[in-house]
Design an enzyme around this catalytic site. Structure first.
Site, PDB file in Angstrom:
ATOM      1  N   ARG A  96     -18.383  -1.781  -5.444  1.00 52.29           N
ATOM      2  CA  ARG A  96     -17.181  -0.967  -5.260  1.00 52.29           C
ATOM      3  C   ARG A  96     -15.940  -1.739  -5.675  1.00 52.29           C
ATOM      4  NH1 ARG A  96     -16.542   1.912   0.336  1.00 52.29           N
ATOM      5  NH2 ARG A  96     -14.666   2.380  -0.814  1.00 52.29           N
ATOM      6  N   ILE A 107      -5.921  -7.826  11.307  1.00 49.44           N
ATOM      7  CA  ILE A 107      -5.617  -6.550  10.650  1.00 49.44           C
ATOM      8  C   ILE A 107      -6.634  -5.465  11.007  1.00 49.44           C
ATOM      9  CG2 ILE A 107      -5.257  -5.387   8.428  1.00 49.44           C
ATOM     10  CD1 ILE A 107      -3.107  -7.481   8.962  1.00 49.44           C
ATOM     11  N   ARG A 152     -12.227   5.972   1.197  1.00 48.47           N
ATOM     12  CA  ARG A 152     -11.063   6.286   2.013  1.00 48.47           C
ATOM     13  C   ARG A 152      -9.788   6.409   1.198  1.00 48.47           C
ATOM     14  NH1 ARG A 152     -10.444   5.516   6.292  1.00 48.47           N
ATOM     15  NH2 ARG A 152      -8.357   4.700   6.061  1.00 48.47           N
ATOM     16  N   ARG A 183      -9.619   2.792  11.076  1.00 45.01           N
ATOM     17  CA  ARG A 183      -8.742   3.048   9.927  1.00 45.01           C
ATOM     18  C   ARG A 183      -8.091   4.436   9.987  1.00 45.01           C
ATOM     19  NH1 ARG A 183     -11.299   0.365   4.713  1.00 45.01           N
ATOM     20  NH2 ARG A 183      -9.124   0.369   4.073  1.00 45.01           N
ATOM     21  N   PRO A 184      -7.325   4.678  11.029  1.00 41.90           N
ATOM     22  CA  PRO A 184      -6.634   5.967  11.164  1.00 41.90           C
ATOM     23  C   PRO A 184      -5.567   6.143  10.084  1.00 41.90           C
ATOM     24  CG  PRO A 184      -5.826   4.417  12.778  1.00 41.90           C
ATOM     25  CD  PRO A 184      -6.996   3.751  12.113  1.00 41.90           C
ATOM     26  N   ILE A 185      -5.060   7.353   9.938  1.00 43.52           N
ATOM     27  CA  ILE A 185      -3.969   7.584   8.965  1.00 43.52           C
ATOM     28  C   ILE A 185      -2.758   8.210   9.667  1.00 43.52           C
ATOM     29  CG2 ILE A 185      -5.489   7.777   6.945  1.00 43.52           C
ATOM     30  CD1 ILE A 185      -5.139  10.852   7.180  1.00 43.52           C
ATOM     31  N   ASP A 186      -2.630   7.946  10.966  1.00 41.08           N
ATOM     32  CA  ASP A 186      -1.541   8.545  11.750  1.00 41.08           C
ATOM     33  C   ASP A 186      -0.158   8.196  11.184  1.00 41.08           C
ATOM     34  OD1 ASP A 186      -2.507   5.969  12.634  1.00 41.08           O
ATOM     35  OD2 ASP A 186      -0.887   6.034  14.098  1.00 41.08           O
ATOM     36  N   ASP A 193      -8.368  -9.437   3.101  1.00 41.23           N
ATOM     37  CA  ASP A 193      -9.428  -9.227   2.110  1.00 41.23           C
ATOM     38  C   ASP A 193     -10.018 -10.534   1.603  1.00 41.23           C
ATOM     39  OD1 ASP A 193      -8.002  -6.274   0.500  1.00 41.23           O
ATOM     40  OD2 ASP A 193      -8.972  -6.613   2.422  1.00 41.23           O
ATOM     41  N   LYS A 253      -8.258  -3.310  -8.236  1.00 43.54           N
ATOM     42  CA  LYS A 253      -8.742  -2.037  -7.669  1.00 43.54           C
ATOM     43  C   LYS A 253      -7.635  -1.390  -6.825  1.00 43.54           C
ATOM     44  CE  LYS A 253     -11.352  -2.263  -3.809  1.00 43.54           C
ATOM     45  NZ  LYS A 253     -10.878  -1.490  -2.649  1.00 43.54           N
ATOM     46  N   ASN A 254      -6.980  -2.208  -5.982  1.00 44.78           N
ATOM     47  CA  ASN A 254      -6.032  -1.650  -5.014  1.00 44.78           C
ATOM     48  C   ASN A 254      -4.665  -1.339  -5.605  1.00 44.78           C
ATOM     49  OD1 ASN A 254      -8.110  -1.743  -3.261  1.00 44.78           O
ATOM     50  ND2 ASN A 254      -7.377  -3.512  -2.096  1.00 44.78           N
ATOM     51  N   CYS A 300     -14.764   3.284   8.677  1.00 47.95           N
ATOM     52  CA  CYS A 300     -15.692   2.580   7.787  1.00 47.95           C
ATOM     53  C   CYS A 300     -16.170   1.354   8.554  1.00 47.95           C
ATOM     54  CB  CYS A 300     -15.009   2.217   6.478  1.00 47.95           C
ATOM     55  SG  CYS A 300     -13.905   0.841   6.641  1.00 47.95           S
TER      56      CYS A 300
HETATM   57  C1  EPZ Z   1      -5.523  -1.405   2.037  1.00 43.21           C
HETATM   58  O1  EPZ Z   1      -6.234  -0.585   2.941  1.00 43.21           O
HETATM   59  C2  EPZ Z   1      -6.577  -1.953   1.102  1.00 43.21           C
HETATM   60  N1  EPZ Z   1      -7.239  -0.853   0.399  1.00 43.21           N
HETATM   61  C3  EPZ Z   1      -7.609  -2.754   1.904  1.00 43.21           C
HETATM   62  O2  EPZ Z   1      -8.517  -3.323   0.976  1.00 43.21           O
HETATM   63  C4  EPZ Z   1      -6.886  -3.878   2.635  1.00 43.21           C
HETATM   64  O3  EPZ Z   1      -7.816  -4.580   3.434  1.00 43.21           O
HETATM   65  C5  EPZ Z   1      -5.786  -3.276   3.527  1.00 43.21           C
HETATM   66  O4  EPZ Z   1      -4.886  -2.490   2.724  1.00 43.21           O
HETATM   67  C6  EPZ Z   1      -4.976  -4.338   4.254  1.00 43.21           C
HETATM   68  O5  EPZ Z   1      -4.404  -5.209   3.321  1.00 43.21           O
HETATM   69  C7  EPZ Z   1      -6.583  -0.252  -0.631  1.00 43.21           C
HETATM   70  O6  EPZ Z   1      -5.466  -0.606  -0.971  1.00 43.21           O
HETATM   71  C8  EPZ Z   1      -7.306   0.861  -1.323  1.00 43.21           C
HETATM   72  P1  EPZ Z   1      -3.771  -0.477   6.015  1.00 43.21           P
HETATM   73  P2  EPZ Z   1      -5.409   0.390   3.932  1.00 43.21           P
HETATM   74  O7  EPZ Z   1      -3.377   0.952   6.081  1.00 43.21           O
HETATM   75  O8  EPZ Z   1      -4.153   0.827   3.290  1.00 43.21           O
HETATM   76  C9  EPZ Z   1      -3.880   0.344  10.652  1.00 43.21           C
HETATM   77  C10 EPZ Z   1     -10.583  -3.928   0.122  1.00 43.21           C
HETATM   78  O9  EPZ Z   1     -11.438  -4.711   0.569  1.00 43.21           O
HETATM   79  N2  EPZ Z   1      -3.339   1.678  10.306  1.00 43.21           N
HETATM   80  O10 EPZ Z   1      -2.777  -1.481   5.551  1.00 43.21           O
HETATM   81  O11 EPZ Z   1      -6.362   1.412   4.435  1.00 43.21           O
HETATM   82  C11 EPZ Z   1      -5.334   0.224  10.234  1.00 43.21           C
HETATM   83  O12 EPZ Z   1      -6.187   0.722  11.238  1.00 43.21           O
HETATM   84  C12 EPZ Z   1      -9.901  -2.971   1.065  1.00 43.21           C
HETATM   85  O13 EPZ Z   1     -10.201  -3.866  -1.074  1.00 43.21           O
HETATM   86  C13 EPZ Z   1      -3.016   2.560  11.323  1.00 43.21           C
HETATM   87  O14 EPZ Z   1      -3.172   2.235  12.497  1.00 43.21           O
HETATM   88  O15 EPZ Z   1      -5.048  -0.615   5.100  1.00 43.21           O
HETATM   89  C14 EPZ Z   1      -5.522  -1.252  10.041  1.00 43.21           C
HETATM   90  O16 EPZ Z   1      -5.802  -1.839  11.287  1.00 43.21           O
HETATM   91  C15 EPZ Z   1     -10.465  -3.045   2.469  1.00 43.21           C
HETATM   92  N3  EPZ Z   1      -2.520   3.789  11.006  1.00 43.21           N
HETATM   93  C16 EPZ Z   1      -4.142  -1.722   9.568  1.00 43.21           C
HETATM   94  O17 EPZ Z   1      -3.221  -0.660   9.870  1.00 43.21           O
HETATM   95  C17 EPZ Z   1      -2.324   4.185   9.708  1.00 43.21           C
HETATM   96  O18 EPZ Z   1      -1.841   5.310   9.472  1.00 43.21           O
HETATM   97  C18 EPZ Z   1      -4.076  -2.016   8.074  1.00 43.21           C
HETATM   98  O19 EPZ Z   1      -4.402  -0.860   7.412  1.00 43.21           O
HETATM   99  C19 EPZ Z   1      -2.675   3.281   8.684  1.00 43.21           C
HETATM  100  C20 EPZ Z   1      -3.174   2.036   9.001  1.00 43.21           C
END
Ligand code: EPZ
Length: 423
Positions: A399, A329, A93, A122-125, A307, A22-23, A117
């Protein structure tokens, strides 16, 4: 809403095939927005999130086929929309992955801010800071992210955290940026390597995926072409089946298992007493009693995957001792704990840590899924519990797992899906 009813106590024995990841499929679908043409993606898992992303691509003007036999064709010739509405984004997301390619191809995009969620804010900053570094103007208003640029210029981008979709988004945004973009502190997940392989096949110049430094050399827009690409196998689905085999003292051969991407999990399963061997057809997992307790701390790849945290916790609830699981995480990824407690698990948590005292046996109960991987852990607990477990809100499960009950029943589980349309 559908429910799963599980009669516990059966060992899992047999062979199961892992579906596409999926990812990886989601960023690959986003990458099709970079250029017009007809893409064919194979080994695409039949999941709700894939359907949602297909709907999003159609909204942008792409022609997207149904996922038949795990193959999806995506014709992006007529993509002319760069606006992703809240209605679509709020359910998934990963829609934020549209930002990078739309900005790269059309120099603008307007995507609803993905809400938080169940597992965290899960910010995107970090995504947005990277887009600004490439020369984009980024505004956030009325719940939307609006990005635009006269042109995008290669930049050195240092990520504060190795965000997975943030790394993917910036790789996609930088494909046409003039000059060279270097992303340091990049996510090293295998799905990022899959994306690099596909982008390279498309004609982009990307290197370094799998390490913490990724380099993108900008190419002209007409350098890219549509391709056929096979999605890599899903390491988290594979890991979930590995834990299922170990917990039920089963004996399961996992076909198309990306074992090289599962080293951290394999180590932990071996320490807990499972036997793991490589065969021609895949990876064989044989469970044994007693299950030894192990401590887990989640970390970015190649560390222990967040995960897989909930699934390992399910297994530790019936281990022979005490284990500590630390989730580093996400800030709220213990939603499965309350539900496992209803089954008799002995778990105490503070913000980041869970202490699990293994019990001899869980007992079946009525429980509720709260997020994707939490629901997987509840299914695993139901497999070993004494009696019947009913899991509601399993749309979370759908999902990220393709026909999980069919695959587990083929291995000897006793799971029924009940359609409850009225509630
Ligand atoms: C990806 O999510 C995966 N989803 C998640 O899988 C997975 O848990 C995660 O990576 C960590 O491995 C997809 O690939 C679609 P991150 P993502 O950005 O990219 C912080 C599943 O179960 N962060 O690596 O959204 C955030 O808050 C899903 O399949 C910021 O602070 O995860 C978190 O604490 C769940 N600012 C940490 O980083 C940002 O701009 C990891 O988030 C982005 C992230």
């Amino acid at each position: 809403m559908d429910k799963l009813i599980i009669e516990g106590g059966n060992r899992l024995v047999g062979t199961v095939k892992v579906s596409g990841a999926k990812n990886s499929a989601l960023p690959l679908m986003a990458a099709t927005l970079l250029t017009g043409g007809e893409f064919t993606l194979t080994n695409v898992p039949g999941l709700k999130d894939i359907e949602t992303f297909s709907t999003l691509l159609s909204h942008f003007g792409a022609k997207v086929s149904e996922n038949i036999d795990n193959t999806v064709t995506i014709d992006t010739t007529n993509v002319n929309q760069t606006d992703a509405p809240y209605e679509l984004v709020k359910t998934m997301r990963a829609s934020v992955l549209a930002l990078g390619p739309l900005l790269a191809r059309f120099k603008k995009a307007r995507v609803s801010m993905p809400g938080g969620c169940a597992i965290g804010a899960r910010p995107i900053d970090i995504h947005l800071k990277g887009l600004e570094a490439l020369g984009a103007k980024v505004e956030v208003e009325h719940g939307y992210v609006i990005v635009s640029a006269e042109e995008l210029t290669g930049a050195d981008i240092a990520l504060d955290f190795p965000t997975v979709t943030g790394t993917a988004n910036l790789m996609l945004a930088a494909v046409f940026a003039k000059g060279t973009t270097t992303i340091t502190g990049a996510a090293k997940e295998p799905e990022i390597e899959d994306l690099e392989r596909a982008l390279t096949d498309m004609g982009a110049k990307v290197e370094g995926a799998g390490t913490d430094t990724i380099k993108i050399t900008g190419v002209e827009a007409d350098a890219l072409r549509a391709i056929e690409y096979r999605v890599m196998p899903d390491r988290i689905e594979a890991g979930t089946f590995m834990v299922a085999a170990a917990m039920t003292t089963g004996n399961v051969l996992i076909e198309d298992c990306p074992k090289d991407n599962l080293q951290a999990l394999i180590e932990k399963l071996k320490s807990s007493g499972a036997k793991i061997t490589t065969e021609a057809g895949g990876l064989r997992v044989t469970g044994d009693k007693p299950i030894k307790s192990v401590d887990i701390t989640t970390a970015p790849y190649p560390g222990f995957p967040t995960d897989m945290q909930a699934q390992m916790m399910a297994m530790m609830t019936i281990s022979s001792g005490l284990s500590v699981i630390s989730e580093t995480i996400f800030e709220n990824r213990f939603m499965h704990v309350a539900e496992l407690r209803r089954m008799g698990a002995k778990i105490r948590t503070d913000k980041k840590n869970a202490v699990i005292n293994g019990v001899r046996e869980l007992s079946g109960a009525e429980i509720m899924a709260t997020d994707l991987r939490a629901s997987a852990s509840l299914v695993l607990a139901g497999l070993v519990a004494n009696g019947k477990t009913t899991i509601s809100r399993i749309y979370h499960l759908d999902r990220g797992y393709e026909k999980i009950e069919d695959k587990l029943n083929k291995l000897g589980a006793d799971i029924k899906r009940v359609h409850n349309d009225n509630k």
